[in-house]
Scaffold this motif. Sequence first.
Motif, PDB file in Angstrom:
ATOM      1  N   THR A  87      -0.245   3.089 -16.086  1.00  0.00           N
ATOM      2  CA  THR A  87       0.334   4.307 -16.597  1.00  0.00           C
ATOM      3  C   THR A  87       1.555   4.566 -15.515  1.00  0.00           C
ATOM      4  O   THR A  87       1.849   4.145 -14.641  1.00  0.00           O
ATOM      5  CB  THR A  87      -0.769   5.506 -16.492  1.00  0.00           C
ATOM      6  N   HIS A  88       2.370   5.960 -15.913  1.00  0.00           N
ATOM      7  CA  HIS A  88       3.318   6.152 -15.273  1.00  0.00           C
ATOM      8  C   HIS A  88       2.911   6.599 -13.591  1.00  0.00           C
ATOM      9  O   HIS A  88       3.399   6.039 -12.843  1.00  0.00           O
ATOM     10  CB  HIS A  88       4.114   7.586 -15.779  1.00  0.00           C
ATOM     11  N   SER A  89       1.871   7.249 -13.616  1.00  0.00           N
ATOM     12  CA  SER A  89       1.353   7.514 -12.267  1.00  0.00           C
ATOM     13  C   SER A  89       0.846   6.201 -11.730  1.00  0.00           C
ATOM     14  O   SER A  89       1.033   6.474 -10.235  1.00  0.00           O
ATOM     15  CB  SER A  89       0.139   8.723 -12.227  1.00  0.00           C
ATOM     16  N   GLY A  90       0.295   5.304 -12.355  1.00  0.00           N
ATOM     17  CA  GLY A  90      -0.112   4.164 -11.573  1.00  0.00           C
ATOM     18  C   GLY A  90       1.066   3.440 -11.112  1.00  0.00           C
ATOM     19  O   GLY A  90       0.959   2.735 -10.008  1.00  0.00           O
ATOM     20  N   TRP A  91       2.131   3.249 -11.618  1.00  0.00           N
ATOM     21  CA  TRP A  91       3.366   2.943 -11.271  1.00  0.00           C
ATOM     22  C   TRP A  91       3.927   3.128  -9.941  1.00  0.00           C
ATOM     23  O   TRP A  91       4.669   2.556  -9.008  1.00  0.00           O
ATOM     24  CB  TRP A  91       4.769   2.734 -12.235  1.00  0.00           C
ATOM     25  N   GLN A  92       3.399   4.572  -9.640  1.00  0.00           N
ATOM     26  CA  GLN A  92       4.075   5.383  -8.391  1.00  0.00           C
ATOM     27  C   GLN A  92       3.161   5.138  -7.306  1.00  0.00           C
ATOM     28  O   GLN A  92       3.448   5.638  -6.095  1.00  0.00           O
ATOM     29  CB  GLN A  92       4.095   6.961  -8.601  1.00  0.00           C
ATOM     30  N   ALA A  93       1.793   4.511  -7.770  1.00  0.00           N
ATOM     31  CA  ALA A  93       0.891   4.339  -6.556  1.00  0.00           C
ATOM     32  C   ALA A  93       1.414   3.416  -5.445  1.00  0.00           C
ATOM     33  O   ALA A  93       2.180   2.390  -5.885  1.00  0.00           O
ATOM     34  CB  ALA A  93      -0.350   3.949  -7.204  1.00  0.00           C
ATOM     35  N   ARG A  94       1.109   3.661  -4.137  1.00  0.00           N
ATOM     36  CA  ARG A  94       1.524   2.879  -2.999  1.00  0.00           C
ATOM     37  C   ARG A  94       0.374   1.804  -2.756  1.00  0.00           C
ATOM     38  O   ARG A  94      -0.731   1.903  -2.944  1.00  0.00           O
ATOM     39  CB  ARG A  94       1.440   3.589  -1.652  1.00  0.00           C
ATOM     40  N   VAL A  95       0.783   0.522  -2.824  1.00  0.00           N
ATOM     41  CA  VAL A  95       0.052  -0.640  -2.368  1.00  0.00           C
ATOM     42  C   VAL A  95       0.715  -1.574  -1.376  1.00  0.00           C
ATOM     43  O   VAL A  95       1.840  -1.220  -1.038  1.00  0.00           O
ATOM     44  CB  VAL A  95       0.085  -1.725  -3.742  1.00  0.00           C
ATOM     45  N   VAL A  96       0.059  -2.596  -0.889  1.00  0.00           N
ATOM     46  CA  VAL A  96       0.494  -3.058   0.368  1.00  0.00           C
ATOM     47  C   VAL A  96       0.703  -4.794  -0.104  1.00  0.00           C
ATOM     48  O   VAL A  96      -0.443  -5.487  -0.509  1.00  0.00           O
ATOM     49  CB  VAL A  96      -0.620  -3.142   1.476  1.00  0.00           C
ATOM     50  N   THR A  97       1.902  -5.226   0.225  1.00  0.00           N
ATOM     51  CA  THR A  97       1.952  -6.650  -0.111  1.00  0.00           C
ATOM     52  C   THR A  97       1.278  -7.771   0.878  1.00  0.00           C
ATOM     53  O   THR A  97       0.820  -7.279   1.954  1.00  0.00           O
ATOM     54  CB  THR A  97       3.565  -7.139  -0.206  1.00  0.00           C
ATOM     55  N   ALA A  98       1.496  -8.863   0.546  1.00  0.00           N
ATOM     56  CA  ALA A  98       0.791  -9.811   1.479  1.00  0.00           C
ATOM     57  C   ALA A  98       1.524 -10.051   2.678  1.00  0.00           C
ATOM     58  O   ALA A  98       0.974 -10.404   3.812  1.00  0.00           O
ATOM     59  CB  ALA A  98       0.913 -11.050   0.748  1.00  0.00           C
ATOM     60  N   GLN A  99       2.952  -9.421   2.837  1.00  0.00           N
ATOM     61  CA  GLN A  99       3.670  -9.345   4.096  1.00  0.00           C
ATOM     62  C   GLN A  99       3.088  -8.143   4.915  1.00  0.00           C
ATOM     63  O   GLN A  99       3.871  -7.859   5.837  1.00  0.00           O
ATOM     64  CB  GLN A  99       5.044  -9.425   3.840  1.00  0.00           C
ATOM     65  N   GLY A 100       2.123  -7.101   4.255  1.00  0.00           N
ATOM     66  CA  GLY A 100       2.124  -5.826   4.949  1.00  0.00           C
ATOM     67  C   GLY A 100       3.207  -4.828   4.478  1.00  0.00           C
ATOM     68  O   GLY A 100       2.915  -3.788   5.276  1.00  0.00           O
ATOM     69  N   ARG A 101       3.815  -4.917   3.772  1.00  0.00           N
ATOM     70  CA  ARG A 101       4.721  -3.830   3.465  1.00  0.00           C
ATOM     71  C   ARG A 101       4.170  -2.807   2.347  1.00  0.00           C
ATOM     72  O   ARG A 101       3.413  -3.376   1.441  1.00  0.00           O
ATOM     73  CB  ARG A 101       6.037  -4.285   2.710  1.00  0.00           C
ATOM     74  N   THR A 102       4.341  -1.703   2.783  1.00  0.00           N
ATOM     75  CA  THR A 102       3.594  -0.820   1.744  1.00  0.00           C
ATOM     76  C   THR A 102       5.022  -0.241   0.724  1.00  0.00           C
ATOM     77  O   THR A 102       5.817   0.188   1.147  1.00  0.00           O
ATOM     78  CB  THR A 102       3.065   0.671   2.573  1.00  0.00           C
TER      79      THR A 102
END
Length: 210
Positions: free
Chosen positions: A113-128
Amino acid sequence: MPGRSFADAVRWSREGTELFLDAAGGLTEAEYEAPSALPGWTRKHLVAHVAANADALGNLVRWAATGEETPMYASPEERAAGIARGPRMTGAYLTEWLTRSAAALRTAMDGLTHSGWQARVVTAQGRTVPATEVPWMRSREIYVHAVDLDRGISFAALPDDFVEALVADIAAKRGLEVTELPYGPPAEVAAWLAGRPHALAGAPPLGPWL
């Protein structure tokens, strides 16, 4: 980043996936075991990496959709082990895994969803980052590694707008200003920045990227 939109990244992730699947499709066992353009990697290593990347990015999409923290990989060792397993798999299994993982990632992204796309996640390199970065992360993997398959695809064969975005992205990550880039066709500059073979005269060597 100027010149790259979310819609662009979604389009590139889909078109790049089709390109990679076409390039890997029909490989015989002997062709799978042949070297890729990446030193020390066979095509089996490469396809296993791309398939595992789709699964890993799917974890980030799941994180964005549910709010439940789901890292790309449980550990750096898990990522390396996934690549190392590639040569022990049959070509048929790798093809099935590649196709299945790519389809699952697209389905997951299509359902976010649109709100899901705005959620913050963390990459394998540790970037949020916001989940909107996932299609771009996949685009880079799928297009650059399509070249690495050594099946006749070059950086010049990739979409011009993607190449321009790739140049800007890698240059920024390498801390290079546009004025510091060597003069030449954008595809050759992209290859140089990515640490791949290129035709730029006098460009200093760069280590591998991606």
